[in-house]
Write an enzyme that holds these catalytic residues in place. Sequence first.
Site, PDB file in Angstrom:
ATOM      1  N   ARG A 147       1.006  -1.239   0.032  1.00  0.00           N
ATOM      2  CA  ARG A 147       0.080  -0.151  -0.050  1.00  0.00           C
ATOM      3  C   ARG A 147       0.723   1.135   0.103  1.00  0.00           C
ATOM      4  O   ARG A 147       0.370   2.025  -0.679  1.00  0.00           O
ATOM      5  CB  ARG A 147      -0.922  -0.136   1.134  1.00  0.00           C
ATOM      6  CG  ARG A 147      -2.090  -0.907   0.856  1.00  0.00           C
ATOM      7  CD  ARG A 147      -3.082  -1.079   2.208  1.00  0.00           C
ATOM      8  NE  ARG A 147      -4.189  -1.938   2.012  1.00  0.00           N
ATOM      9  CZ  ARG A 147      -4.137  -3.080   2.448  1.00  0.00           C
ATOM     10  NH1 ARG A 147      -3.008  -3.770   2.938  1.00  0.00           N
ATOM     11  NH2 ARG A 147      -5.436  -3.925   2.250  1.00  0.00           N
ATOM     12  N   ALA A 217      10.939   1.501   6.076  1.00  0.00           N
ATOM     13  CA  ALA A 217      10.254   0.354   6.129  1.00  0.00           C
ATOM     14  C   ALA A 217      10.762  -0.383   7.655  1.00  0.00           C
ATOM     15  O   ALA A 217      10.203  -0.278   8.784  1.00  0.00           O
ATOM     16  CB  ALA A 217      10.718  -0.777   4.897  1.00  0.00           C
ATOM     17  N   ASP A 242      13.796   7.045   8.280  1.00  0.00           N
ATOM     18  CA  ASP A 242      12.857   7.044   9.369  1.00  0.00           C
ATOM     19  C   ASP A 242      12.902   5.888  10.309  1.00  0.00           C
ATOM     20  O   ASP A 242      12.086   5.645  11.343  1.00  0.00           O
ATOM     21  CB  ASP A 242      11.469   6.991   8.543  1.00  0.00           C
ATOM     22  CG  ASP A 242      10.344   7.211   9.767  1.00  0.00           C
ATOM     23  OD1 ASP A 242      10.457   8.336  10.427  1.00  0.00           O
ATOM     24  OD2 ASP A 242       9.246   6.560   9.745  1.00  0.00           O
ATOM     25  N   GLU A 247      16.218   0.969  18.172  1.00  0.00           N
ATOM     26  CA  GLU A 247      15.491   2.013  18.625  1.00  0.00           C
ATOM     27  C   GLU A 247      14.888   1.643  19.942  1.00  0.00           C
ATOM     28  O   GLU A 247      14.610   0.697  20.681  1.00  0.00           O
ATOM     29  CB  GLU A 247      14.022   1.949  17.762  1.00  0.00           C
ATOM     30  CG  GLU A 247      14.349   2.084  16.209  1.00  0.00           C
ATOM     31  CD  GLU A 247      13.020   2.240  15.493  1.00  0.00           C
ATOM     32  OE1 GLU A 247      11.991   2.519  16.015  1.00  0.00           O
ATOM     33  OE2 GLU A 247      13.064   2.189  14.202  1.00  0.00           O
ATOM     34  N   HIS A 266      11.064   7.847  13.609  1.00  0.00           N
ATOM     35  CA  HIS A 266      10.045   6.913  12.907  1.00  0.00           C
ATOM     36  C   HIS A 266       8.584   7.139  13.173  1.00  0.00           C
ATOM     37  O   HIS A 266       7.721   6.745  13.931  1.00  0.00           O
ATOM     38  CB  HIS A 266      10.341   5.494  14.102  1.00  0.00           C
ATOM     39  CG  HIS A 266       9.777   4.427  13.539  1.00  0.00           C
ATOM     40  ND1 HIS A 266      10.431   3.299  13.890  1.00  0.00           N
ATOM     41  CD2 HIS A 266       8.786   3.908  12.652  1.00  0.00           C
ATOM     42  CE1 HIS A 266       9.609   2.085  13.443  1.00  0.00           C
ATOM     43  NE2 HIS A 266       8.678   2.765  12.624  1.00  0.00           N
ATOM     44  N   ALA A 268       6.727   7.992  10.173  1.00  0.00           N
ATOM     45  CA  ALA A 268       6.290   7.970   8.740  1.00  0.00           C
ATOM     46  C   ALA A 268       4.888   7.364   8.850  1.00  0.00           C
ATOM     47  O   ALA A 268       4.006   7.970   8.063  1.00  0.00           O
ATOM     48  CB  ALA A 268       7.071   6.838   7.930  1.00  0.00           C
TER      49      ALA A 268
END
Length: 300
Positions: A147, A217, A242, A247, A266, A268
Amino acid sequence: MQIVFCGTGWFPIVDAIRARLPLGITLRTWDPSLPLAGQVEDADILLPSNARLDAAVIAAPRQLRLIQQPAVGTEGIDLAAARARSVPVCNAPGTNGQSVAEAALFLILALARRFPRASRAFTERSIGAPLGIELAGRTLGILGLGRSGAALARIAEALGMRILAARSTTSHEDILDLAARADVISIHCPLTPKTRGLVGEAFLARMKPGALLVNVARGPIVDRGALLHALETGKLGGAGLDVFWEEPWDPTDPLYRRDDVVVLPHVAGSTEEAFARIADIVAGNVKRLLQGEPLLHRIA
């Protein structure tokens, strides 16, 4: 009923979900300074987010009834352990594709217009520099045509870009051919054993000198060492990130402070619209669970 959100970020989604839940249901977050397993013993539903739900965590709740991912990715969930305990696992697909595509475009534009250098030039009162590049007429390679990848393709075509795309069925040699032909690469595929390290030394070596790379991604799809080498040698014109290898990330990391790197925290998929769609799915499945109805988007 007790629901525990296990993530270490994206906390606005908690409020959006809570606002949609039936009365009498408690939704809380966990304390990441303490082991997760010890904080979910009374949980009926777990919302994993970016937490690792291993077999120990899945075994900890006394009456676990559902694992509902408030996102698409489920690579951090031990699906075998969930199946062994007969706990359904669901996700929330189709919720943030447009948001991620627009963030990818933002990173592409920021790289094309040399945003870190331009920001410094503004501070220095330097007029008319640095020079950027136009995207019209250039070729965008998209890794992953789900998508968000498909949405980016539509947006980029409107800018006059040519589109190349790789799907899960694309051969490795064809992926390398895409790398060689694209002026910009944007990564949108899930993290799997096949895609881990996909954008590595061989891939980057095939890219055009000065090409741009964007990753919205998962961090490990890109080999960090190979990326840093490509930037240091000037092979790449820039990277927009991103997502990261760890993390939370280290904001003092020299990689993220380079003039040819643009970073986002992060976000997006973090828009009001995307979070509303996710919250609708999560709250909807909670209601379905209470009413004994079939769950939506079940993957295990």
